[in-house]
Design a protein around this motif. Structure first.
Motif, mmCIF file in Angstrom:
data_model
loop_
_atom_site.group_PDB
_atom_site.id
_atom_site.type_symbol
_atom_site.label_atom_id
_atom_site.label_comp_id
_atom_site.label_asym_id
_atom_site.label_seq_id
_atom_site.Cartn_x
_atom_site.Cartn_y
_atom_site.Cartn_z
ATOM 1 N N PRO A 227 24.895 -18.101 22.090
ATOM 2 C CA PRO A 227 25.370 -16.892 21.410
ATOM 3 C C PRO A 227 24.628 -16.673 20.093
ATOM 4 O O PRO A 227 24.372 -17.617 19.344
ATOM 5 C CB PRO A 227 26.854 -17.197 21.171
ATOM 6 N N ASN A 228 24.273 -15.413 19.840
ATOM 7 C CA ASN A 228 23.575 -14.992 18.615
ATOM 8 C C ASN A 228 22.127 -15.466 18.518
ATOM 9 O O ASN A 228 21.466 -15.207 17.512
ATOM 10 C CB ASN A 228 24.344 -15.441 17.365
ATOM 11 N N GLU A 229 21.633 -16.148 19.546
ATOM 12 C CA GLU A 229 20.215 -16.495 19.538
ATOM 13 C C GLU A 229 19.394 -15.215 19.716
ATOM 14 O O GLU A 229 19.772 -14.322 20.465
ATOM 15 C CB GLU A 229 19.907 -17.493 20.647
ATOM 16 N N THR A 230 18.248 -15.130 19.032
ATOM 17 C CA THR A 230 17.450 -13.906 19.062
ATOM 18 C C THR A 230 16.758 -13.737 20.412
ATOM 19 O O THR A 230 16.013 -14.615 20.846
ATOM 20 C CB THR A 230 16.406 -13.918 17.935
ATOM 21 N N ILE A 231 17.023 -12.615 21.061
ATOM 22 C CA ILE A 231 16.351 -12.264 22.313
ATOM 23 C C ILE A 231 15.144 -11.371 22.027
ATOM 24 O O ILE A 231 14.032 -11.629 22.486
ATOM 25 C CB ILE A 231 17.318 -11.529 23.267
ATOM 26 N N ALA B 6 21.501 -12.493 21.512
ATOM 27 C CA ALA B 6 22.188 -12.744 22.784
ATOM 28 C C ALA B 6 23.619 -12.232 22.732
ATOM 29 O O ALA B 6 24.348 -12.473 21.767
ATOM 30 C CB ALA B 6 22.167 -14.234 23.092
ATOM 31 N N GLY B 7 24.015 -11.484 23.767
ATOM 32 C CA GLY B 7 25.362 -10.948 23.858
ATOM 33 C C GLY B 7 25.550 -9.606 23.195
ATOM 34 O O GLY B 7 26.646 -9.057 23.226
ATOM 35 N N ASP B 8 24.476 -9.043 22.613
ATOM 36 C CA ASP B 8 24.584 -7.748 21.949
ATOM 37 C C ASP B 8 24.537 -6.616 22.970
ATOM 38 O O ASP B 8 24.119 -6.808 24.118
ATOM 39 C CB ASP B 8 23.437 -7.590 20.941
ATOM 40 N N PHE B 9 24.985 -5.438 22.561
ATOM 41 C CA PHE B 9 24.904 -4.224 23.377
ATOM 42 C C PHE B 9 24.438 -3.121 22.426
ATOM 43 O O PHE B 9 25.223 -2.583 21.648
ATOM 44 C CB PHE B 9 26.266 -3.904 23.987
ATOM 45 N N VAL B 10 23.161 -2.813 22.495
ATOM 46 C CA VAL B 10 22.524 -1.910 21.540
ATOM 47 C C VAL B 10 22.183 -0.590 22.223
ATOM 48 O O VAL B 10 21.631 -0.576 23.332
ATOM 49 C CB VAL B 10 21.237 -2.536 20.959
ATOM 50 N N GLY C 44 0.071 -1.729 17.915
ATOM 51 C CA GLY C 44 0.127 -2.579 16.740
ATOM 52 C C GLY C 44 1.492 -3.193 16.603
ATOM 53 O O GLY C 44 2.466 -2.757 17.221
ATOM 54 N N GLY C 45 1.594 -4.237 15.793
ATOM 55 C CA GLY C 45 2.860 -4.924 15.601
ATOM 56 C C GLY C 45 3.006 -6.100 16.540
ATOM 57 O O GLY C 45 2.102 -6.444 17.301
ATOM 58 N N ARG C 46 4.172 -6.736 16.487
ATOM 59 C CA ARG C 46 4.421 -7.938 17.275
ATOM 60 C C ARG C 46 5.765 -7.839 17.967
ATOM 61 O O ARG C 46 6.751 -7.385 17.372
ATOM 62 C CB ARG C 46 4.432 -9.165 16.358
ATOM 63 N N TYR C 47 5.797 -8.275 19.219
ATOM 64 C CA TYR C 47 7.040 -8.301 19.985
ATOM 65 C C TYR C 47 7.229 -9.702 20.553
ATOM 66 O O TYR C 47 6.432 -10.161 21.373
ATOM 67 C CB TYR C 47 6.998 -7.263 21.104
ATOM 68 N N ARG C 48 8.287 -10.363 20.109
ATOM 69 C CA ARG C 48 8.649 -11.673 20.649
ATOM 70 C C ARG C 48 9.900 -11.526 21.509
ATOM 71 O O ARG C 48 10.901 -10.975 21.059
ATOM 72 C CB ARG C 48 8.913 -12.674 19.524
ATOM 73 N N LEU C 49 9.821 -12.031 22.732
ATOM 74 C CA LEU C 49 10.950 -12.045 23.652
ATOM 75 C C LEU C 49 11.395 -13.491 23.809
ATOM 76 O O LEU C 49 10.653 -14.325 24.331
ATOM 77 C CB LEU C 49 10.554 -11.457 25.007
ATOM 78 N N ALA C 50 12.597 -13.783 23.311
ATOM 79 C CA ALA C 50 13.128 -15.154 23.335
ATOM 80 C C ALA C 50 12.125 -16.139 22.737
ATOM 81 O O ALA C 50 11.929 -17.244 23.259
ATOM 82 C CB ALA C 50 13.500 -15.551 24.750
ATOM 83 N N GLY C 51 11.485 -15.713 21.666
ATOM 84 C CA GLY C 51 10.579 -16.592 20.937
ATOM 85 C C GLY C 51 9.132 -16.559 21.383
ATOM 86 O O GLY C 51 8.257 -17.103 20.703
ATOM 87 N N ARG C 52 8.844 -15.911 22.496
ATOM 88 C CA ARG C 52 7.469 -15.851 22.993
ATOM 89 C C ARG C 52 6.837 -14.514 22.638
ATOM 90 O O ARG C 52 7.411 -13.460 22.907
ATOM 91 C CB ARG C 52 7.440 -16.029 24.509
#
Length: 227
Positions: free
Chosen positions: A3-7, A36-40, A65-73
């Motif tokens: 829970p609350n881990e960054t996705i 994790a667990g959010d509804f945006v 441009g910019g950066r996108y990390r999905l579950a840390g990757r």
């Protein structure tokens, strides 16, 4: 995920199409974090950049441009094949137009993601996972039917089952109630709320205030920027 881990960790996301006088800046430095667990809900007028952002978050496109990390990757600059593998195992996408294969049954449609990333296990295991997803959306009595034999709401339920069958980190809904009547839309929104209550992380791209009311948090875009 805990829970609350960054996705989703998107920082300074830019997307440009064309060049010179034909240049269009669809996204201009968008920052977004989803845990994790959010509804945006992602909202904005036509041309605000909602669909462009959804395509990047869903690994259907890459940012300029910019950066996108999905579950840390960091997935900002992966190849098309690498992005396809991530979509098959980490992301479920629900489209407005359902995108079901007409000649396939509900069960066969829901099993399709495993063609791209078959989990460890037998064909029987895959079938059971598909049936579990179908039951979760309340469509188990219709698993042998083709899309032509389903109502609009049933087709969207089948599409949701297909999106969740791989147990993804993130589910994206792109105007998922746009083709449905108001009563059926409420049923689909109830289903999204139930999935979220069970821990599914959801991002809904929408222009509908009715959908927005179901979200825990709203991000509004204007001219490619977060308001």
């Amino acid at each position: 995920m805990a829970p609350n881990e960054t996705i989703v960790d998107a920082s300074g996301i830019e997307k440009t199409y064309g060049s010179g006088t034909a240049r269009v800046d669809a996204l201009r430095g968008v920052d977004l974090t989803v845990r994790a667990g959010d509804f945006v809900g992602i909202m904005g007028q036509s041309g605000a950049g909602k669909s462009t952002l959804m395509h990047i978050l869903g690994c259907l496109d890459t940012p300029t441009g910019g950066r996108y990390r999905l579950a840390g990757r960091d997935v900002s600059s992966l190849s098309d094949r690498e992005l396809s593998l991530i979509r098959a195992s980490k992301i479920g996408i629900v489209f407005q137009s359902f995108n079901l294969i007409p000649r396939c049954t509900v069960l066969e449609n829901v099993m399709l993601p495993f063609l791209y990333g078959n989990p460890n296990g037998s064909e029987r295991d895959v079938t059971e996972r598909a049936r579990e997803a179908i039951a979760r959306v309340g469509l188990d009595a219709r698993e042998s039917h083709t899309p032509a034999e389903l109502s609009g709401g049933e087709m969207q339920r089948a599409a949701i089952a297909r999106a969740i069958v791989v147990r993804p980190l993130l589910v994206l809904a792109d105007e998922a109630t746009g083709n449905l009547d108001s009563n059926t839309s409420e049923e689909i929104l109830d289903l999204f709320s139930a999935l979220n209550a069970d821990g599914t992380t959801l991002i809904a791209v929408t222009h509908s205030e009715r959908v927005a009311q179901r979200c825990r948090r709203i991000v509004r875009l204007r001219d490619g920027r977060v308001e």
